[in-house]
Design a protein around this motif. Structure first.
Motif, short mmCIF file in Angstrom:
data_model
loop_
_atom_site.label_atom_id
_atom_site.label_comp_id
_atom_site.label_asym_id
_atom_site.label_seq_id
_atom_site.Cartn_x
_atom_site.Cartn_y
_atom_site.Cartn_z
N TRP A 1 0.83 -1.21 0.00
CA TRP A 1 0.00 0.00 0.00
C TRP A 1 0.87 1.26 0.00
O TRP A 1 1.86 1.29 0.72
CB TRP A 1 -0.92 -0.02 1.23
CG TRP A 1 -1.90 1.11 1.22
CD1 TRP A 1 -3.12 1.12 0.62
CD2 TRP A 1 -1.72 2.40 1.83
NE1 TRP A 1 -3.71 2.34 0.82
CE2 TRP A 1 -2.89 3.14 1.54
CE3 TRP A 1 -0.69 3.00 2.56
CZ2 TRP A 1 -3.06 4.45 1.98
CZ3 TRP A 1 -0.86 4.32 2.98
CH2 TRP A 1 -2.03 5.02 2.70
N THR B 1 0.36 -6.16 2.00
CA THR B 1 0.26 -5.29 3.17
C THR B 1 -0.80 -5.79 4.15
O THR B 1 -0.61 -5.69 5.37
CB THR B 1 -0.09 -3.85 2.72
OG1 THR B 1 0.97 -3.36 1.90
CG2 THR B 1 -0.26 -2.91 3.90
N VAL C 1 2.06 -2.56 10.33
CA VAL C 1 2.60 -1.49 9.49
C VAL C 1 2.81 -0.22 10.31
O VAL C 1 2.23 -0.03 11.37
CB VAL C 1 1.65 -1.17 8.31
CG1 VAL C 1 1.51 -2.36 7.38
CG2 VAL C 1 0.29 -0.69 8.79
N VAL D 1 2.67 3.76 9.22
CA VAL D 1 2.39 4.68 8.13
C VAL D 1 2.73 6.09 8.58
O VAL D 1 2.23 6.57 9.60
CB VAL D 1 0.90 4.63 7.70
CG1 VAL D 1 0.67 5.52 6.49
CG2 VAL D 1 0.48 3.20 7.38
N GLU E 1 0.51 3.28 13.70
CA GLU E 1 1.07 1.94 13.74
C GLU E 1 0.01 0.95 14.13
O GLU E 1 -0.82 1.23 15.01
CB GLU E 1 2.20 1.87 14.78
CG GLU E 1 3.57 1.93 14.14
CD GLU E 1 4.69 1.68 15.15
OE1 GLU E 1 5.60 2.51 15.18
OE2 GLU E 1 4.63 0.68 15.90
N ALA F 1 -2.57 -3.79 9.45
CA ALA F 1 -3.35 -3.40 8.27
C ALA F 1 -4.38 -4.50 8.01
O ALA F 1 -4.00 -5.65 7.78
CB ALA F 1 -2.44 -3.23 7.06
N VAL G 1 -6.35 0.45 9.44
CA VAL G 1 -5.33 -0.04 10.38
C VAL G 1 -5.94 -0.16 11.77
O VAL G 1 -6.55 0.78 12.28
CB VAL G 1 -4.13 0.96 10.43
CG1 VAL G 1 -3.02 0.42 11.32
CG2 VAL G 1 -3.60 1.25 9.03
N CYS H 1 4.28 3.83 3.78
CA CYS H 1 3.93 2.68 4.61
C CYS H 1 5.13 1.74 4.70
O CYS H 1 5.75 1.41 3.70
CB CYS H 1 2.74 1.97 3.97
SG CYS H 1 2.34 0.38 4.67
N HIS I 1 6.35 -2.02 6.26
CA HIS I 1 5.92 -3.28 6.89
C HIS I 1 6.86 -3.56 8.06
O HIS I 1 8.08 -3.61 7.87
CB HIS I 1 6.03 -4.44 5.90
CG HIS I 1 5.01 -4.37 4.79
ND1 HIS I 1 4.94 -5.29 3.78
CD2 HIS I 1 4.02 -3.47 4.53
CE1 HIS I 1 3.94 -4.97 2.95
NE2 HIS I 1 3.38 -3.87 3.39
#
Ligand code: BT5
Length: 313
Positions: free
Chosen positions: A167, A264, A269, A271, A279, A282, A293, A307, A309
């Motif tokens: 993403w 994702t 994740v 972002v 955080e 996802a 999220v 984003c 991972h």
């Protein structure tokens, strides 16, 4: 491309056809047909004169007419050996009123990533910017960006590379590294307009195709590296444009296709938004393209940002 040449090419798609018939169908003289047949030969098409008329027996590797010949999507192609940025050129065309036009270049000398980052685009890549019919509200534009990612991943998969989407629309291979994989392609969607009316919309797609990965920034990969050989860029661009066109005609299908290609969803994740960091896990993507999220504080939908991972705890 000259309009007669374009009409000639589409007539040839159905098989051999005679000069007099072509002249009549196209409403031009037989001399004009002959002149355009010669021009196509100069561009690298092999055209034989058979008993049934002219027949195309070979198509050049790449270029404007080569991509348009047999393309099952209504895009006009403008090809450059080199250009600063296909997005810049597409924008000029969009400002002049063009739609459904794809600008394709072999090399870009000043190409851009998101957030003013630079994009390395040497000869051998697929650098393509599509001027899209802007008949949608500005809020729906993220869906177009996701569609471009899906179309790109789909073309990479057809070329034999197991690409997935991070993403919003990084096209990656493998799962290693903090980027979530090796970066094979990137998308830069640009638009101008008001909330209720988009005046132009461009999907810029950059795929590292027939390039040595060592010449690109760290963490990048190429179709050449992943396939162990070069891909047919003409066929690749055709599949990419056809897939993009099909998705834009069926927006309801975009999110499901994106989910199917996503690496994702299900990941932890991080972002980075312009003013804060989100955080969590996802769990989904929702219309028109936000990432859902689950954070410790509850569910958040993020609409733009970088984003990452995170490794499982
Ligand atoms: C993107 O940006 O991934 C969007 C790239 C869009 C490029 C296309 S090519 C056709 C059209 N014309 C343009 O001028 N642009 C579009 P972003 O997520 O910001 O990623 C940029 C980062 O990726 C850079 O900061 C580098 O770290 C890295 N990078 C640069 N060139 C790369 C490459 N060829 N392959 C992989 N990574 C690259």
């Amino acid at each position: 491309m000259n309009e007669t040449r374009r009409a000639l090419l589409s007539a040839f798609e159905a098989g051999p056809v005679g000069g007099p018939e072509l002249a009549e169908r196209l409403g031009v003289s037989r001399a004009a047909v002959w002149k355009q047949v010669e021009a196509l030969r100069e561009e690298g098409f092999e055209i034989e004169s058979t008993d049934d008329g002219y027949a195309i027996t070979d198509v050049p590797d790449y270029g404007e007419a080569a991509i348009e010949f047999g393309l099952d999507a209504p895009y006009t192609v403008e090809y450059h050996d080199a250009v600063d940025s296909t997005n810049n050129r597409a924008r000029e065309l969009a400002d002049a009123g063009a739609v459904d036009t794809a600008v394709v270049a072999d090399e870009q000398t000043g190409s851009r990533g998101r957030l003013d980052r630079s994009w390395t685009a040497p000869s051998g890549g697929v650098w393509c910017s599509v001027v899209i019919q802007p008949d949608l509200p500005a809020a729906h534009v993220p869906l177009v960006a996701l569609a471009a990612g899906v179309a790109t991943a789909s073309a990479c998969r057809e070329a034999g590379v197991d690409a997935h989407l991070k993403w919003p629309n990084d096209v990656l291979v493998g799962e290693t590294g903090e980027r979530g994989g090796r970066k094979l392609a990137g998308i830069l969607t640009e638009m101008e307009g008001e909330a209720d009316r988009v005046s132009w919309l461009i999907a810029g797609i950059g795929v590292n195709a027939n390039i040595d990965a060592e010449t690109l920034p760290d963490g990048a990969t190429t179709l050449r590296a992943e396939c162990g050989g070069d891909v047919d860029r003409r066929v690749f661009v055709q599949r990419l444009l056809e897939s993009l066109h099909d998705l834009l005609a069926d927006p309801d299908a975009v999110l499901d296709r994106w989910r199917a290609y996503s690496s994702t969803l299900g990941q932890n994740v991080r972002v980075e938004l312009p003013n804060r960091v989100v955080e969590g896990e996802a769990v989904d993507v929702e219309f028109p393209g936000g990432l859902v999220v689950e954070t410790e504080a509850g569910t958040e939908v993020v609409h733009a940002g970088d984003c990452e991972h995170l490794r499982p705890q």
